[in-house]
Design a protein around this motif. Sequence first.
Motif, PDB file in Angstrom:
ATOM      1  N   GLN A   6     -12.127  24.027  -7.394  1.00 44.20           N
ATOM      2  CA  GLN A   6     -10.734  24.546  -6.898  1.00 44.20           C
ATOM      3  C   GLN A   6     -10.643  25.889  -7.691  1.00 44.20           C
ATOM      4  N   ALA A   7     -10.014  27.024  -6.975  1.00 42.06           N
ATOM      5  CA  ALA A   7      -9.932  28.147  -7.548  1.00 42.06           C
ATOM      6  C   ALA A   7      -8.757  29.222  -7.037  1.00 42.06           C
TER       7      ALA A   7
ATOM      8  N   GLY B 228      -6.140  43.575 -15.214  1.00 42.17           N
ATOM      9  CA  GLY B 228      -5.781  43.369 -13.951  1.00 42.17           C
ATOM     10  C   GLY B 228      -5.822  41.969 -13.350  1.00 42.17           C
ATOM     11  N   VAL B 229      -6.641  41.346 -13.082  1.00 42.86           N
ATOM     12  CA  VAL B 229      -6.536  39.975 -12.189  1.00 42.86           C
ATOM     13  C   VAL B 229      -7.988  39.196 -12.737  1.00 42.86           C
ATOM     14  N   LYS B 230      -7.521  37.911 -12.871  1.00 40.92           N
ATOM     15  CA  LYS B 230      -8.700  36.958 -13.315  1.00 40.92           C
ATOM     16  C   LYS B 230      -8.705  35.758 -12.341  1.00 40.92           C
ATOM     17  N   THR B 231      -9.706  35.033 -12.175  1.00 38.00           N
ATOM     18  CA  THR B 231      -9.732  33.824 -11.216  1.00 38.00           C
ATOM     19  C   THR B 231      -9.760  32.565 -12.100  1.00 38.00           C
ATOM     20  N   ARG B 232      -9.054  31.512 -11.760  1.00 35.89           N
ATOM     21  CA  ARG B 232      -9.238  30.274 -12.627  1.00 35.89           C
ATOM     22  C   ARG B 232     -10.004  29.233 -11.577  1.00 35.89           C
ATOM     23  N   ILE B 233     -11.075  28.792 -12.333  1.00 35.27           N
ATOM     24  CA  ILE B 233     -11.816  27.985 -11.627  1.00 35.27           C
ATOM     25  C   ILE B 233     -11.707  26.628 -12.056  1.00 35.27           C
TER      26      ILE B 233
ATOM     27  N   GLY C 146     -13.309  29.807 -21.468  1.00 37.16           N
ATOM     28  CA  GLY C 146     -13.061  28.334 -21.570  1.00 37.16           C
ATOM     29  C   GLY C 146     -11.605  28.392 -22.340  1.00 37.16           C
ATOM     30  N   HIS C 147     -11.003  27.148 -22.331  1.00 34.64           N
ATOM     31  CA  HIS C 147      -9.951  26.567 -22.899  1.00 34.64           C
ATOM     32  C   HIS C 147      -9.859  25.582 -23.448  1.00 34.64           C
TER      33      HIS C 147
ATOM     34  N   ASN D  16     -11.245  21.252 -18.073  1.00 32.74           N
ATOM     35  CA  ASN D  16     -11.907  21.262 -17.160  1.00 32.74           C
ATOM     36  C   ASN D  16     -11.641  22.571 -16.167  1.00 32.74           C
ATOM     37  N   TYR D  17     -11.262  23.415 -16.916  1.00 33.74           N
ATOM     38  CA  TYR D  17     -11.093  24.733 -16.088  1.00 33.74           C
ATOM     39  C   TYR D  17     -11.644  26.044 -16.961  1.00 33.74           C
ATOM     40  N   LEU D  18     -12.127  26.875 -16.137  1.00 35.32           N
ATOM     41  CA  LEU D  18     -12.613  28.311 -16.687  1.00 35.32           C
ATOM     42  C   LEU D  18     -11.894  29.441 -15.961  1.00 35.32           C
TER      43      LEU D  18
END
Length: 440
Positions: free
Chosen positions: A48-49, A298-303, A348-349, A402-404
């Motif tokens: 999911q992103a 600007g913009v990033k994408t969370r996966i 990573g987080h 479990n997200y990047l």
Amino acid sequence: MNKQFITGLFAVLIVMLFGACNNEVTTIGEDTLDHLVGTDFMDTLTVQAYSYLEDTLNTTNLSANLVGDLHDPIFGDTRASIYSQFTLSGSSVNFGDHPQIDSVVLTMQLASYYGDTTSKVGIRVYQLQDAISSNGHYYSNNTIAHDNTPLNYSQTGYEIHPNSDVIVDTGSYSPHIRIRLTNAFGQYLLNNQEHMNSVEHFRNFFKGLCITAVSHTGSIGYMLITNMNSSLSGIVVYYHNDSKSSIKYTFPCSNKCKRFNNFTHNYNASNSSNFTQEVLAGQHEIGAQQLFVQASAGVKTRITFPYLAKTFESLGKRVVINRAELVITDVSPNETFLVHPAALSIQGHKSADGSVSYIPDDSYYSNADYFGGTYNAAKHEYRFRVTSYVQGIISGTSNLANYLDLVVKGSGVRANRLVIGGTGLNNNNRLRLELSYTTY
């Protein structure tokens, strides 16, 4: 025991040991194979992103600085401004008797550019009213108060030639932009030599410049990537005095000068409904079709991989991840001016508090060739190796969530952007995680 027998046995063991090591190096993670022999392969794991706005970036004294005005039909408008101190050339200043200005020029060496260089951008230069703190950190949304009247000699736009040397007097210099400032400003500097007996006194007198952009011609505009620490960057004063003519003095922006970038974005200028619905309105389901990444804060994408651990738990076996690759595809590869980033990066987080952390596969721990993230022009894609990260998640030994987050590499010194195929596409443009694994 026979000494010759022992020696021979030892030699055989050494050969076997090195043979085993060579086999591991040449097969595990070998990129030429679609997937590893003797393993299972999966590329249908649920991913999911969604794309969202970056908070801020620390832009203090980065390797390059951006200035320009850019319109992107998908990402809207971006404007970049430089706030910078300047310093003295040498430990003492002597302009001579009755110095008189001939001209004064702000010069900035061009490291690169982004956008349409046939455009003209209205770059404006202002004197700072407040000081830039030598000890503070500045972020992409910070500003410093400056005068309202620009110092520009002319209010026209500036055309750049980033691939052509610049002729100054009789010399030829590498590409840079030259912005002539008012003679009144140059004379102001010449008349205040008493404030130039030390760098500290000079900075109390002259706090620096704001270099910004206010407009552009054409449909796109451009963004300059400048090297402010270059010997070709600074405030150059041309003057004469009672005893000499054609004298030059430079106030450089050395590595001891504090400087930072401010970025502003007007995303309402976007013509893309997918972009505005997903990034501005928070409709995350758009991420199944398109995703977005943009530099310059600007913009990033969370996966997210919501079922990663449970998928392998359901197998009821131990699992070894031989290779895991995250595949990101550029779905707008033929842009003329708004070209793709040369490389992306992954954040990573930590699962405990969500703070940003390197994942174990990152080039910080390994190397860039292993980790990946560079653009493959033939396939229009980026690949990241995330094997150790995935193994840690499914084995429960990782302290990472479990997200990047996917970002442009070097976002603070870049202006590129990227449109990515979403997670719900049914073709090779789909954002996916490819897994080769062994169970036992």
